[in-house]
Motif scaffolding. Structure first.
Motif, PDB file in Angstrom:
ATOM      1  N   SER A  60       0.876  -1.189   0.000  1.00 32.06           N
ATOM      2  CA  SER A  60       0.000   0.000   0.000  1.00 32.06           C
ATOM      3  C   SER A  60       0.900   1.222   0.000  1.00 32.06           C
ATOM      4  CB  SER A  60      -0.871   0.044   1.263  1.00 32.06           C
ATOM      5  OG  SER A  60      -0.125   0.515   2.369  1.00 32.06           O
ATOM      6  N   SER A  61       0.332   2.375  -0.221  1.00 25.37           N
ATOM      7  CA  SER A  61       1.129   3.589  -0.027  1.00 25.37           C
ATOM      8  C   SER A  61       1.251   3.825   1.482  1.00 25.37           C
ATOM      9  CB  SER A  61       0.497   4.777  -0.753  1.00 25.37           C
ATOM     10  OG  SER A  61      -0.535   5.332   0.019  1.00 25.37           O
ATOM     11  N   GLY A  62       2.024   4.802   1.866  1.00 28.92           N
ATOM     12  CA  GLY A  62       2.303   5.040   3.282  1.00 28.92           C
ATOM     13  C   GLY A  62       1.061   5.237   4.135  1.00 28.92           C
ATOM     14  N   THR A  63       0.048   5.848   3.547  1.00 30.35           N
ATOM     15  CA  THR A  63      -1.189   6.130   4.289  1.00 30.35           C
ATOM     16  C   THR A  63      -1.835   4.839   4.810  1.00 30.35           C
ATOM     17  OG1 THR A  63      -1.487   8.067   2.896  1.00 30.35           O
ATOM     18  CG2 THR A  63      -3.418   7.342   4.122  1.00 30.35           C
ATOM     19  N   GLY A  64      -1.616   3.732   4.107  1.00 27.77           N
ATOM     20  CA  GLY A  64      -2.164   2.453   4.554  1.00 27.77           C
ATOM     21  C   GLY A  64      -1.642   2.088   5.934  1.00 27.77           C
ATOM     22  N   LYS A  87       0.045  19.143   6.250  1.00 27.93           N
ATOM     23  CA  LYS A  87      -0.903  18.267   5.558  1.00 27.93           C
ATOM     24  C   LYS A  87      -0.954  16.858   6.159  1.00 27.93           C
ATOM     25  CE  LYS A  87      -3.223  17.786   1.672  1.00 27.93           C
ATOM     26  NZ  LYS A  87      -4.568  17.960   2.103  1.00 27.93           N
ATOM     27  N   PHE A  88       0.217  16.348   6.556  1.00 21.97           N
ATOM     28  CA  PHE A  88       0.240  14.953   7.001  1.00 21.97           C
ATOM     29  C   PHE A  88      -0.190  14.811   8.464  1.00 21.97           C
ATOM     30  CE2 PHE A  88       2.829  15.191   3.201  1.00 21.97           C
ATOM     31  CZ  PHE A  88       2.078  14.333   2.408  1.00 21.97           C
ATOM     32  N   GLY A  89       0.015  15.860   9.230  1.00 22.93           N
ATOM     33  CA  GLY A  89      -0.543  15.875  10.576  1.00 22.93           C
ATOM     34  C   GLY A  89      -2.066  15.884  10.495  1.00 22.93           C
ATOM     35  N   GLU A 138       7.639  16.655   8.734  1.00 21.61           N
ATOM     36  CA  GLU A 138       6.348  17.037   8.098  1.00 21.61           C
ATOM     37  C   GLU A 138       6.674  17.488   6.671  1.00 21.61           C
ATOM     38  OE1 GLU A 138       3.292  17.607   6.717  1.00 21.61           O
ATOM     39  OE2 GLU A 138       2.497  17.269   8.726  1.00 21.61           O
ATOM     40  N   THR A 139       6.406  16.618   5.732  1.00 20.30           N
ATOM     41  CA  THR A 139       6.853  16.835   4.352  1.00 20.30           C
ATOM     42  C   THR A 139       6.209  18.059   3.704  1.00 20.30           C
ATOM     43  OG1 THR A 139       6.802  14.423   4.320  1.00 20.30           O
ATOM     44  CG2 THR A 139       7.372  15.506   2.268  1.00 20.30           C
ATOM     45  N   SER A 140       5.028  18.441   4.155  1.00 16.17           N
ATOM     46  CA  SER A 140       4.364  19.580   3.506  1.00 16.17           C
ATOM     47  C   SER A 140       5.010  20.910   3.871  1.00 16.17           C
ATOM     48  CB  SER A 140       2.881  19.600   3.863  1.00 16.17           C
ATOM     49  OG  SER A 140       2.711  19.699   5.259  1.00 16.17           O
ATOM     50  N   VAL A 164       4.708   7.480  15.377  1.00 15.52           N
ATOM     51  CA  VAL A 164       5.472   8.427  14.555  1.00 15.52           C
ATOM     52  C   VAL A 164       5.380   8.078  13.077  1.00 15.52           C
ATOM     53  CG1 VAL A 164       7.753   9.463  14.185  1.00 15.52           C
ATOM     54  CG2 VAL A 164       7.094   8.687  16.474  1.00 15.52           C
ATOM     55  N   ASP A 165       4.825   8.994  12.306  1.00 16.76           N
ATOM     56  CA  ASP A 165       4.880   8.886  10.853  1.00 16.76           C
ATOM     57  C   ASP A 165       6.262   9.379  10.448  1.00 16.76           C
ATOM     58  OD1 ASP A 165       4.950   9.591   8.178  1.00 16.76           O
ATOM     59  OD2 ASP A 165       3.199  10.907   8.251  1.00 16.76           O
ATOM     60  N   ALA A 166       7.142   8.408  10.162  1.00 15.77           N
ATOM     61  CA  ALA A 166       8.522   8.751   9.788  1.00 15.77           C
ATOM     62  C   ALA A 166       8.734   8.464   8.301  1.00 15.77           C
ATOM     63  CB  ALA A 166       9.508   7.975  10.652  1.00 15.77           C
ATOM     64  N   ILE A 167       7.679   8.732   7.535  1.00 16.83           N
ATOM     65  CA  ILE A 167       7.716   8.403   6.109  1.00 16.83           C
ATOM     66  C   ILE A 167       8.833   9.160   5.389  1.00 16.83           C
ATOM     67  CG2 ILE A 167       6.358   8.629   3.952  1.00 16.83           C
ATOM     68  CD1 ILE A 167       3.907   7.623   5.512  1.00 16.83           C
ATOM     69  N   THR A 168       9.107  10.407   5.807  1.00 20.93           N
ATOM     70  CA  THR A 168      10.283  11.094   5.250  1.00 20.93           C
ATOM     71  C   THR A 168      11.355  11.311   6.332  1.00 20.93           C
ATOM     72  OG1 THR A 168       9.119  13.221   5.478  1.00 20.93           O
ATOM     73  CG2 THR A 168       9.155  12.217   3.288  1.00 20.93           C
ATOM     74  N   SER A 189       7.719   3.280   0.864  1.00 19.83           N
ATOM     75  CA  SER A 189       8.813   2.871  -0.027  1.00 19.83           C
ATOM     76  C   SER A 189       9.351   3.971  -0.929  1.00 19.83           C
ATOM     77  CB  SER A 189       8.359   1.690  -0.886  1.00 19.83           C
ATOM     78  OG  SER A 189       7.166   1.998  -1.601  1.00 19.83           O
ATOM     79  N   GLN A 190       8.513   4.963  -1.270  1.00 20.03           N
ATOM     80  CA  GLN A 190       8.893   5.895  -2.349  1.00 20.03           C
ATOM     81  C   GLN A 190       9.688   7.093  -1.864  1.00 20.03           C
ATOM     82  OE1 GLN A 190       6.007   5.791  -0.876  1.00 20.03           O
ATOM     83  NE2 GLN A 190       4.688   7.536  -1.222  1.00 20.03           N
ATOM     84  N   LYS A 191      10.371   6.935  -0.732  1.00 15.15           N
ATOM     85  CA  LYS A 191      11.105   8.069  -0.152  1.00 15.15           C
ATOM     86  C   LYS A 191      12.577   7.677  -0.057  1.00 15.15           C
ATOM     87  CE  LYS A 191       6.954   9.865   0.703  1.00 15.15           C
ATOM     88  NZ  LYS A 191       6.411  11.142   0.311  1.00 15.15           N
ATOM     89  N   ALA A 192      13.110   7.633   1.169  1.00 14.67           N
ATOM     90  CA  ALA A 192      14.534   7.306   1.304  1.00 14.67           C
ATOM     91  C   ALA A 192      14.819   5.840   0.999  1.00 14.67           C
ATOM     92  CB  ALA A 192      15.006   7.659   2.703  1.00 14.67           C
TER      93      ALA A 192
HETATM   94  C1  LIG Z   1       5.179  12.594   6.140  1.00 13.84           C
HETATM   95  C2  LIG Z   1       4.264  11.862   5.210  1.00 13.84           C
HETATM   96  N1  LIG Z   1       3.238  11.179   5.725  1.00 13.84           N
HETATM   97  C3  LIG Z   1       2.382  10.506   4.940  1.00 13.84           C
HETATM   98  C4  LIG Z   1       2.530  10.493   3.585  1.00 13.84           C
HETATM   99  C5  LIG Z   1       1.526   9.747   2.773  1.00 13.84           C
HETATM  100  O1  LIG Z   1       2.099   8.707   2.138  1.00 13.84           O
HETATM  101  P1  LIG Z   1       1.442   8.079   0.823  1.00 13.84           P
HETATM  102  O2  LIG Z   1       1.236   9.197  -0.149  1.00 13.84           O
HETATM  103  O3  LIG Z   1       2.501   7.103   0.404  1.00 13.84           O
HETATM  104  O4  LIG Z   1       0.190   7.433   1.221  1.00 13.84           O
HETATM  105  C6  LIG Z   1       3.580  11.168   2.991  1.00 13.84           C
HETATM  106  C7  LIG Z   1       3.732  11.203   1.529  1.00 13.84           C
HETATM  107  O5  LIG Z   1       4.185  12.151   0.945  1.00 13.84           O
HETATM  108  C8  LIG Z   1       4.474  11.874   3.827  1.00 13.84           C
HETATM  109  O6  LIG Z   1       5.503  12.551   3.316  1.00 13.84           O
END
Ligand SMILES: Cc1ncc(COP(=O)(O)O)c(C=O)c1O
Length: 380
Positions: A60-64, A87-89, A138-140, A164-168, A189-192
């Motif tokens: 799934s994407s990270g949101t999953g 945005k991600f918070g 916070e990527t946004s 912790v959302d450590a996606i980035t 997966s699509q980050k680091a």
């Molecule tokens: C900090 C953060 N959280 C959540 C997400 C959401 O991940 P996804 O778009 O893979 O579902 C992203 C994606 O940009 C992100 O950077």
């Protein structure tokens, strides 16, 4: 001739050797060969997340995995504390709402980091809070949050966890899960991790697994307990994105070869050079106090059309940078440097930025940003 480059904070550019690996004929996911790959992935992910516990992988994407971190950790009537500085918070809050979980937002000005003291006060004043949901980066907005300090506060409660959302964050800067006492760490997966989008990750502490045991929210695909049992057998519960798993084995090898310290140092250097270039050009950082090493968010100077600047990056140079989201739309651009990026990649993107700003009438001396970056990048 047209060449394309991704400088967006996900998806990011991919190593050619990984692309080739993923192009190999597909195998079956119940074969011993795949189980061997799965086993290697499990070890590699533990190294990357700096944990002894299992790191679950979902197709799934990270949101999953974020959604799973609500539906598997909480129960009806539980309350959550959500750090909302971008945005991600906001997404944490939206997921809680979808599952009928009442959440208390801690709203943070975009571009700033949350103050741990605010979390401390909220947890003290409302004993019914069960989990703190936050980002590491916070990527946004391009801001890094003080996760270690927040974890120190949450740790003092037996009945509360930090998610912790450590996606980035994972694979960008140091987030030692076990050493800091983080309860849930999420990535994608699509980050680091230098892969296409399509895999999400969730690692849980022993304390978090106790929350899973009592959780009674509805769940099906993102079922952490079921996935843990499958992972222990080097299997996934459902058909996984096989080619991405094959690619993941490769990128984890690359990360292990470079070593986490080397990976973090490289990101620090690329980020410092980008920030130095921005300042030398007389531009302002959107996150001046606590910038994340994953990306650099730059304020669009007066007289420059931010959306046009982003378009021109692609039109003139084939470079994708990210625009601002929501309230930051047109006000910032975001240049990523997480994952498969090296020193000269940054020189290229800074040079493109200079040429475009010059064309758009912004006054500065060509080469100023590149020079500032080079001075940092050339230091071993
Ligand atoms: C900090 C953060 N959280 C959540 C997400 C959401 O991940 P996804 O778009 O893979 O579902 C992203 C994606 O940009 C992100 O950077």
């Amino acid at each position: 001739m047209e060449k394309k480059y991704l400088f967006s904070p996900g998806p990011t550019m991919l190593p050619p050797e990984v692309l080739l690996k993923m192009a190999e004929p597909i195998m079956h996911h119940r074969e011993p060969e795949f189980e061997k790959i799965f086993s290697g992935i499990r070890e590699g992910l533990k190294y990357l997340f700096q944990t002894k516990n299992e790191v679950l992988v979902f197709t799934s994407s990270g949101t999953g995995a974020m959604e799973g971190a609500v539906s598997n950790l909480l129960s009806r009537g539980d309350k959550a504390l959500v750090v909302r500085g971008g945005k991600f918070g906001e997404r944490w809050g939206e997921i809680c709402k979808a599952y009928g979980i009442e959440f208390i937002p801690i709203d943070v000005e975009w571009g700033r980091a949350v103050e741990p003291e605010r979390i401390k006060e909220k947890l003290k004043s409302d004993p019914s809070i069960r989990a703190v949901y936050t980002q590491a980066s916070e990527t946004s907005t391009g801001v890094r949050y003080p996760i270690r300090e927040i974890a120190e506060i949450v740790k003092t409660y037996d009945d509360k966890i930090i998610v912790v959302d450590a996606i980035t964050g994972i694979g960008v800067f140091d987030i030692p899960m076990d050493a800091w006492g983080l309860d849930v760490v999420i990535s994608g997966s699509q980050k680091a991790l230098m892969l296409p989008p399509g895999l999400s990750f969730a690692a849980l502490s022993n304390k978090a697994w106790k929350f899973v045991e009592r959780s009674n929210l509805p769940k099906y695909y993102f079922n952490f307990k079921k996935e843990l049992n499958s992972a222990k057998k080097n299997q996934s519960s459902y058909t996984p994105a096989i080619s991405l798993f094959v690619g993941l084995r490769e990128t984890l090898n690359m990360i292990q070869k470079e070593g986490l310290e080397g990976v973090f140092r490289r990101h620090e250097k690329l980020a410092s050079a980008t920030r130095a270039a921005v300042k030398a050009l007389g531009l302002e950082l959107f996150a001046p106090e606590t910038p994340s090493n994953a990306l650099t968010a730059i304020k669009i100077p007066a007289g420059v059309d931010g959306l046009k600047l982003q378009d021109l990056f692609f039109e003139k140079f084939g470079i994708t940078v990210a625009e601002g989201q929501d309230r930051a739309k047109g006000k910032i651009i975001r240049i990523a440097h997480l994952g498969y990026y090296e020193r000269l990649d940054m020189v290229m993107v800074i040079s493109a930025l200079e040429m475009l700003l010059k064309e758009m009438g912004y006054a500065f001396e060509l080469g100023t940003g590149v020079k500032a970056a080079e001075e940092i990048l050339m230091v071993p």
